[in-house]
Design a protein around this motif. Structure first.
Motif, short mmCIF file in Angstrom:
data_model
loop_
_atom_site.label_atom_id
_atom_site.label_comp_id
_atom_site.label_asym_id
_atom_site.label_seq_id
_atom_site.Cartn_x
_atom_site.Cartn_y
_atom_site.Cartn_z
N ASP A 1 13.43 -0.54 1.66
CA ASP A 1 13.20 0.37 0.54
C ASP A 1 11.81 0.18 -0.07
N VAL A 2 11.45 -1.07 -0.35
CA VAL A 2 10.14 -1.32 -0.96
C VAL A 2 9.02 -0.97 0.01
N ALA A 3 9.16 -1.34 1.27
CA ALA A 3 8.12 -1.02 2.26
C ALA A 3 7.96 0.50 2.40
N PHE A 4 9.06 1.21 2.40
CA PHE A 4 9.01 2.67 2.46
C PHE A 4 8.21 3.23 1.28
N VAL A 5 8.49 2.72 0.09
CA VAL A 5 7.80 3.21 -1.10
C VAL A 5 6.31 2.86 -1.04
N VAL A 6 5.98 1.68 -0.58
CA VAL A 6 4.57 1.29 -0.46
C VAL A 6 3.84 2.24 0.49
N ARG A 7 4.46 2.52 1.62
CA ARG A 7 3.82 3.46 2.58
C ARG A 7 3.69 4.85 1.96
N ARG A 8 4.73 5.31 1.31
CA ARG A 8 4.72 6.66 0.72
C ARG A 8 3.71 6.77 -0.43
N LEU A 9 3.70 5.79 -1.30
CA LEU A 9 2.76 5.78 -2.41
C LEU A 9 1.33 5.66 -1.90
N GLY A 10 1.14 4.86 -0.88
CA GLY A 10 -0.19 4.74 -0.27
C GLY A 10 -0.69 6.08 0.24
N ALA B 1 -1.14 1.50 3.51
CA ALA B 1 -0.03 0.72 2.95
C ALA B 1 -0.38 -0.75 2.82
N THR B 2 -1.04 -1.30 3.82
CA THR B 2 -1.42 -2.71 3.79
C THR B 2 -2.32 -2.99 2.59
N THR B 3 -3.27 -2.11 2.35
CA THR B 3 -4.20 -2.28 1.23
C THR B 3 -3.47 -2.13 -0.10
N LEU B 4 -2.62 -1.12 -0.20
CA LEU B 4 -1.87 -0.91 -1.44
C LEU B 4 -1.01 -2.12 -1.76
N GLN B 5 -0.33 -2.65 -0.75
CA GLN B 5 0.49 -3.85 -0.95
C GLN B 5 -0.37 -4.99 -1.47
N ALA B 6 -1.54 -5.19 -0.89
CA ALA B 6 -2.41 -6.28 -1.32
C ALA B 6 -2.90 -6.07 -2.76
N ILE B 7 -3.20 -4.84 -3.12
CA ILE B 7 -3.64 -4.56 -4.50
C ILE B 7 -2.52 -4.88 -5.48
N ILE B 8 -1.31 -4.45 -5.16
CA ILE B 8 -0.17 -4.73 -6.04
C ILE B 8 0.07 -6.24 -6.11
N TRP B 9 0.02 -6.92 -4.97
CA TRP B 9 0.23 -8.36 -4.91
C TRP B 9 -0.80 -9.08 -5.77
N CYS B 10 -2.08 -8.71 -5.63
CA CYS B 10 -3.15 -9.34 -6.41
C CYS B 10 -2.97 -9.06 -7.91
N THR B 11 -2.49 -7.88 -8.23
CA THR B 11 -2.26 -7.54 -9.64
C THR B 11 -1.15 -8.39 -10.23
N VAL B 12 -0.05 -8.52 -9.51
CA VAL B 12 1.06 -9.35 -9.98
C VAL B 12 0.58 -10.79 -10.16
N LYS B 13 -0.17 -11.30 -9.18
CA LYS B 13 -0.70 -12.66 -9.28
C LYS B 13 -1.62 -12.82 -10.49
#
Length: 182
Positions: free
Chosen positions: A149-158, A165-177
């Motif tokens: 579900d989360v991977a699907f949303v990351v790809r779709r939002l990207g 998607a890989t970049t979007l995931q990294a941006i979100i990850w860095c933001t949470v950190k």
């Protein structure tokens, strides 16, 4: 939680990303690839083999400890405080076993997609505890369904915002950190 709620939660985290964090996320996997390349040259392995070692060591490790442990494995030094199954897989990769023989995408989707992300897959989404926290706004038990579900949303939002998607995931990850996540 439904897909639209996960999407809204991830979008809210994205809004928190300042320019510096956004840039860090955009460059995160490129920097990881470069690290793998440098270590591969140093120790006589291909960069993608080093990436496989980094990926299998990653469960429950902070990034700096992950790199430190990968270097210890590459240099055949003892290391402690690492999941033994992860360590066995890392040494198997050093000895020539293929990553794909060791990691099942359904049993270890985070490790599998982390490896693909380091390799440069634009559609891969590495969903770890930080990403779950961003998606669900709380700690949740990671199931394969939640991962999908989360991977699907990351790809779709990207796709919606024009970011891989890989970049979007990294941006979100860095933001949470950057906002206080481990």
């Amino acid at each position: 939680m439904i897909i639209s709620e996960i999407k809204n939660n991830l979008r809210e985290v994205l809004y928190l990303a300042d320019a510096e964090t956004w840039e860090e996320g955009e460059n995160w996997y490129r920097v990881a690839r470069e690290w793998c390349s440098v270590q591969g040259n140093r120790y006589g392995y291909s960069w993608d083999r080093v990436a496989a070692i980094v990926a299998v060591l990653s469960p429950q490790l902070r990034w700096n400890k992950n790199l430190e442990t990968a270097e210890a494995v590459l240099s055949n030094k003892d290391t402690v405080g690492i999941l033994q199954n992860s360590l066995r897989k890392a040494y198997a990769i050093v000895d020539g076993t293929s990553f794909f023989e060791l990691v099942d995408p359904k049993r270890s989707p985070k490790v599998y997609n982390f490896y693909l992300s380091i390799l440069g897959s634009p559609i891969s989404a590495c969903i770890d505890s930080h990403m779950y926290r961003a998606a669900y706004r709380m700690k949740v038990y990671p199931t394969y369904r939640r991962y999908q579900d989360v991977a699907f949303v990351v790809r779709r939002l990207g796709r919606e915002i024009g970011v891989p998607a890989t970049t979007l995931q990294a941006i979100i990850w860095c933001t949470v950190k950057s906002k206080g996540g481990n």
